[in-house]
Scaffold this active site. Structure first.
Site, PDB file in Angstrom:
ATOM      1  N   PRO A  95      -7.191 -14.256  51.114  1.00 44.53           N
ATOM      2  CA  PRO A  95      -7.462 -14.954  49.858  1.00 44.53           C
ATOM      3  C   PRO A  95      -8.915 -15.405  49.759  1.00 44.53           C
ATOM      4  O   PRO A  95      -9.445 -16.044  50.672  1.00 44.53           O
ATOM      5  CB  PRO A  95      -6.521 -16.160  49.910  1.00 44.53           C
ATOM      6  CG  PRO A  95      -6.320 -16.413  51.384  1.00 44.53           C
ATOM      7  CD  PRO A  95      -6.383 -15.077  52.055  1.00 44.53           C
ATOM      8  N   GLY A  97     -11.472 -17.098  46.709  1.00 45.00           N
ATOM      9  CA  GLY A  97     -11.639 -17.561  45.339  1.00 45.00           C
ATOM     10  C   GLY A  97     -12.822 -16.897  44.664  1.00 45.00           C
ATOM     11  O   GLY A  97     -13.787 -16.464  45.304  1.00 45.00           O
ATOM     12  N   SER A 124      -5.614 -15.430  45.992  1.00 45.78           N
ATOM     13  CA  SER A 124      -6.180 -16.763  46.144  1.00 45.78           C
ATOM     14  C   SER A 124      -5.692 -17.680  45.035  1.00 45.78           C
ATOM     15  O   SER A 124      -5.524 -17.262  43.890  1.00 45.78           O
ATOM     16  CB  SER A 124      -7.707 -16.674  46.100  1.00 45.78           C
ATOM     17  OG  SER A 124      -8.284 -17.951  45.975  1.00 45.78           O
ATOM     18  N   SER A 291      -7.431 -19.694  61.907  1.00 47.74           N
ATOM     19  CA  SER A 291      -8.515 -19.594  60.926  1.00 47.74           C
ATOM     20  C   SER A 291      -9.272 -20.908  60.849  1.00 47.74           C
ATOM     21  O   SER A 291      -8.678 -21.979  60.968  1.00 47.74           O
ATOM     22  CB  SER A 291      -7.935 -19.259  59.546  1.00 47.74           C
ATOM     23  OG  SER A 291      -8.921 -19.335  58.535  1.00 47.74           O
ATOM     24  N   HIS A 293     -11.377 -21.137  58.085  1.00 46.49           N
ATOM     25  CA  HIS A 293     -11.853 -20.957  56.711  1.00 46.49           C
ATOM     26  C   HIS A 293     -13.195 -20.224  56.684  1.00 46.49           C
ATOM     27  O   HIS A 293     -14.062 -20.495  55.847  1.00 46.49           O
ATOM     28  CB  HIS A 293     -11.965 -22.306  55.984  1.00 46.49           C
ATOM     29  CG  HIS A 293     -11.555 -22.259  54.543  1.00 46.49           C
ATOM     30  ND1 HIS A 293     -10.288 -22.559  54.130  1.00 46.49           N
ATOM     31  CD2 HIS A 293     -12.236 -21.940  53.425  1.00 46.49           C
ATOM     32  CE1 HIS A 293     -10.203 -22.443  52.809  1.00 46.49           C
ATOM     33  NE2 HIS A 293     -11.383 -22.055  52.368  1.00 46.49           N
ATOM     34  N   GLY A 326     -14.786 -13.781  60.984  1.00 45.72           N
ATOM     35  CA  GLY A 326     -15.749 -13.054  61.787  1.00 45.72           C
ATOM     36  C   GLY A 326     -15.443 -11.598  62.030  1.00 45.72           C
ATOM     37  O   GLY A 326     -16.162 -10.928  62.781  1.00 45.72           O
ATOM     38  N   ILE A 327     -14.407 -11.069  61.412  1.00 45.70           N
ATOM     39  CA  ILE A 327     -14.010  -9.681  61.661  1.00 45.70           C
ATOM     40  C   ILE A 327     -14.936  -8.745  60.878  1.00 45.70           C
ATOM     41  O   ILE A 327     -14.957  -8.765  59.643  1.00 45.70           O
ATOM     42  CB  ILE A 327     -12.549  -9.451  61.259  1.00 45.70           C
ATOM     43  CG1 ILE A 327     -11.638 -10.288  62.153  1.00 45.70           C
ATOM     44  CG2 ILE A 327     -12.179  -7.978  61.340  1.00 45.70           C
ATOM     45  CD1 ILE A 327     -10.232 -10.397  61.665  1.00 45.70           C
ATOM     46  N   ARG A 348     -14.853 -11.758  53.613  1.00 43.77           N
ATOM     47  CA  ARG A 348     -16.203 -11.365  53.231  1.00 43.77           C
ATOM     48  C   ARG A 348     -16.381  -9.851  53.156  1.00 43.77           C
ATOM     49  O   ARG A 348     -17.003  -9.360  52.211  1.00 43.77           O
ATOM     50  CB  ARG A 348     -17.217 -11.971  54.197  1.00 43.77           C
ATOM     51  CG  ARG A 348     -17.428 -13.483  54.027  1.00 43.77           C
ATOM     52  CD  ARG A 348     -18.471 -13.986  55.011  1.00 43.77           C
ATOM     53  NE  ARG A 348     -18.786 -15.401  54.812  1.00 43.77           N
ATOM     54  CZ  ARG A 348     -18.179 -16.402  55.466  1.00 43.77           C
ATOM     55  NH1 ARG A 348     -17.220 -16.128  56.340  1.00 43.77           N
ATOM     56  NH2 ARG A 348     -18.522 -17.659  55.239  1.00 43.77           N
TER      57      ARG A 348
END
Length: 403
Positions: A95, A97, A124, A291, A293, A326-327, A348
Site C-alpha cells: 500500500p 498513498g 492504500s 515493517s 513503514h 528496503g527490497i 517504492r
C-alpha cells in the site's frame, strides 16, 4: 482467458525505456529524471535523518548466500499460497498513498499489472480513487489497508466496504498513528497537491511528459476513500482532516474489535518487536508484516530484515510472516524468505516504475523481481521456495558501494 488477462493485451515498456530499466536502482534514477523534485522526494525520502531508510537497504548486505548448486534446480517454482490467494511469485504490491501523483489512474493500472503477473495488490487507505474503483478492475487478489481511527465507526465502515467489494484480507497498519517528520518534504515545501516554487518551475522544462500526463489530474486529485457528501473533497482539505483521524491511543482492544468485525484474514502491519508478533498470534490474527513503514515514520528504528528472525521465532510457523522495507533486488526477497518470511511487499520500486511507464512500468518491475528470484534460486540449487532456509545464509560484514 479474459481480455484483461490476455498476454497480447498487456502494455509493454517502450524498447528505449526497457533497455535502460535493467534493475530497480536504474528505475529509481529514471524516475528521478521524470518527476518534479518534490514528487520524487515524496517517494524516495524518509523520516528525519533517514537512518532507517538507509538501514533498510544496507542491512540486506549483512547476509551472504551459501549456494549448494549440486542439489540441482533445473526447474524453479516461485508459486505460493497466502490468505486464500494462489500467487505465482512471492512479491506483492504494497500500500502506497497518492500513487496517482506518479501516473494518472495509477491504482487501477497497478492492480491490473499485479493481476497479470499472477500476484496480489494491497490498496492504500490514501489511494486517489476509491477502494470500489480498484475492485471494479476485476482483479481478484486484492488486500485493503486500514487503520484504527479516532472515529471507530470509520474503521468499521472501511472494513465493511472492503468486505462488500470482495477484498481478500485487511492489512491493519499500526505504525502511522503519528505522522513522521519527513525533512525532505519540509525542505521542498511539499504540499498536496504539490505547488512548485520558482526554482522548481524552471526545472519543469525537463518534466514536460509528466506535466502533460498530469495536467488534468492535479486540480481534481483527492483521497477517494475519505470523501464525504456535503464536506470539502479537495485533497488539501482531506489531508488536513486525515492527520487528526489516526488514534495514538489505540490498543490491542481495538485490534480485537476489528477482528470481530472482519471475518476474513486480518494482517498486522508495522510489527518489529517479537513480543508484538507473539501477541498477534495469541489474539487470532492471520499474519504479520515486519515493517518500519519504509523508514518514513520513526527514524533510528531497526531495519525490517534485522527484525525478521526474532519475529519468525516468536510466531513459530503458526501464521505467515511477511516483510517490506528496503527490497530492491530479487536476492533481497530470497534472503527474506530464507530467514522465514512467506512473501514480501514492494512499495517504492513500483512507484518508480509507475513514473517511468505506467502499467507497463509496473509489469516490468514485477518481471525484474521474478527473473532475479528465479536466477538466485537456480544458482543456490533451490527448486521451490519451501527449500529456502537460514542455513543458506552466512552473517557477514556489509561492504560499501563500489567507487
Amino acid at each position: 482467458m479474459s481480455a484483461s488477462n490476455h498476454p497480447d493485451a498487456r502494455p509493454a515498456l517502450a524498447p528505449r525505456l526497457r533497455r535502460e530499466a535493467i534493475s530497480v536502482p536504474a528505475l529509481r534514477l529514471m524516475a528521478r529524471r521524470a518527476l518534479p523534485r518534490p514528487v520524487f522526494d515524496f517517494s524516495d525520502g524518509g523520516a528525519e535523518d533517514e537512518q532507517t531508510l538507509r538501514r533498510n537497504e544496507a542491512a540486506f548486505g549483512r547476509y551472504a548466500f551459501l549456494p549448494r548448486p549440486l542439489d540441482g534446480a533445473a526447474v524453479r517454482d516461485q508459486s505460493c499460497r497466502l490468505f486464500g490467494m494462489d500467487l505465482s511469485m512471492p512479491v506483492m504490491i504494497g500500500p502506497t498513498g497518492l500513487a496517482g501523483l506518479f501516473w494518472p489512474g495509477a491504482e487501477q493500472l497497478a492492480v491490473r499489472a499485479a493481476n497479470n503477473a499472477g500476484t496480489a495488490y494491497c490498496a492504500s487507505h490514501g489511494s486517489v480513487c476509491t477502494l470500489e474503483d480498484i475492485a471494479a478492475t476485476g482483479a481478484p487478489n486484492r488486500l485493503m489497508q486500514v487503520f484504527i481511527y479516532r472515529d471507530r465507526g470509520f474503521t468499521r465502515e472501511l472494513a465493511e466496504r472492503a468486505a462488500a467489494a470482495g477484498y481478500k484480507a485487511l492489512v491493519l497498519t499500526i505504525d502511522n498513528q503519528l505522522h513522521g517528520k519527513r525533512d525532505r518534504d519540509l525542505r521542498n515545501g511539499f504540499t498536496i497537491p504539490p505547488r512548485f516554487g520558482a526554482a522548481d518551475t524552471l526545472a519543469m522544462a525537463t518534466k514536460i511528459p509528466w506535466l502533460l500526463r498530469m495536467r488534468r489530474e492535479l486540480p481534481t486529485l483527492t483521497f477517494g476513500n475519505y470523501r464525504r457528501e456535503g464536506q470539502p473533497s479537495d485533497i488539501a482539505s482531506l489531508a488536513a482532516r486525515m492527520h487528526d483521524m489516526f488514534d495514538p491511543a489505540m490498543t490491542w482492544a481495538d485490534v480485537d474489535d476489528l477482528r470481530r468485525i472482519w471475518k476474513g484474514p486480518l494482517i498486522l502491519k508495522g510489527v518489529l518487536h517479537p513480543a508484538e508478533a507473539a501477541e498477534a498470534v495469541a489474539r487470532g490474527l492471520d499474519g504479520v508484516v515486519v515493517s518500519n513503514h519504509g523508514g518514513r515514520q520513526l527514524d533510528h528504528s531497526v531495519s525490517s530484515i534485522e527484525a525478521l528472525p526474532a519475529v519468525v521465532e516468536a510466531v513459530d510457523s503458526r501464521i505467515p510472516v511477511l516483510l517490506d522495507g528496503g527490497i530492491r533486488r530479487g536476492t533481497d526477497v530470497v534472503k527474506a524468505l530464507a530467514l522465514g518470511a512467506s512473501a514480501c511487499f514492494i512499495a517504492r520500486p513500483y512507484l518508480w516504475a509507475l513514473a517511468v511507464g505506467g502499467e507497463a512500468g509496473v509489469a516490468h518491475v514485477l518481471e525484474l523481481f521474478r527473473d532475479e528470484i528465479d536466477r538466485a534460486m537456480g544458482l543456490l540449487g533451490v527448486s521451490a521456495l519451501s527449500q529456502l532456509s537460514p542455513n543458506m545464509l552466512a552473517n557477514v560484514a556489509p561492504i560499501g558501494p563500489i567507487a
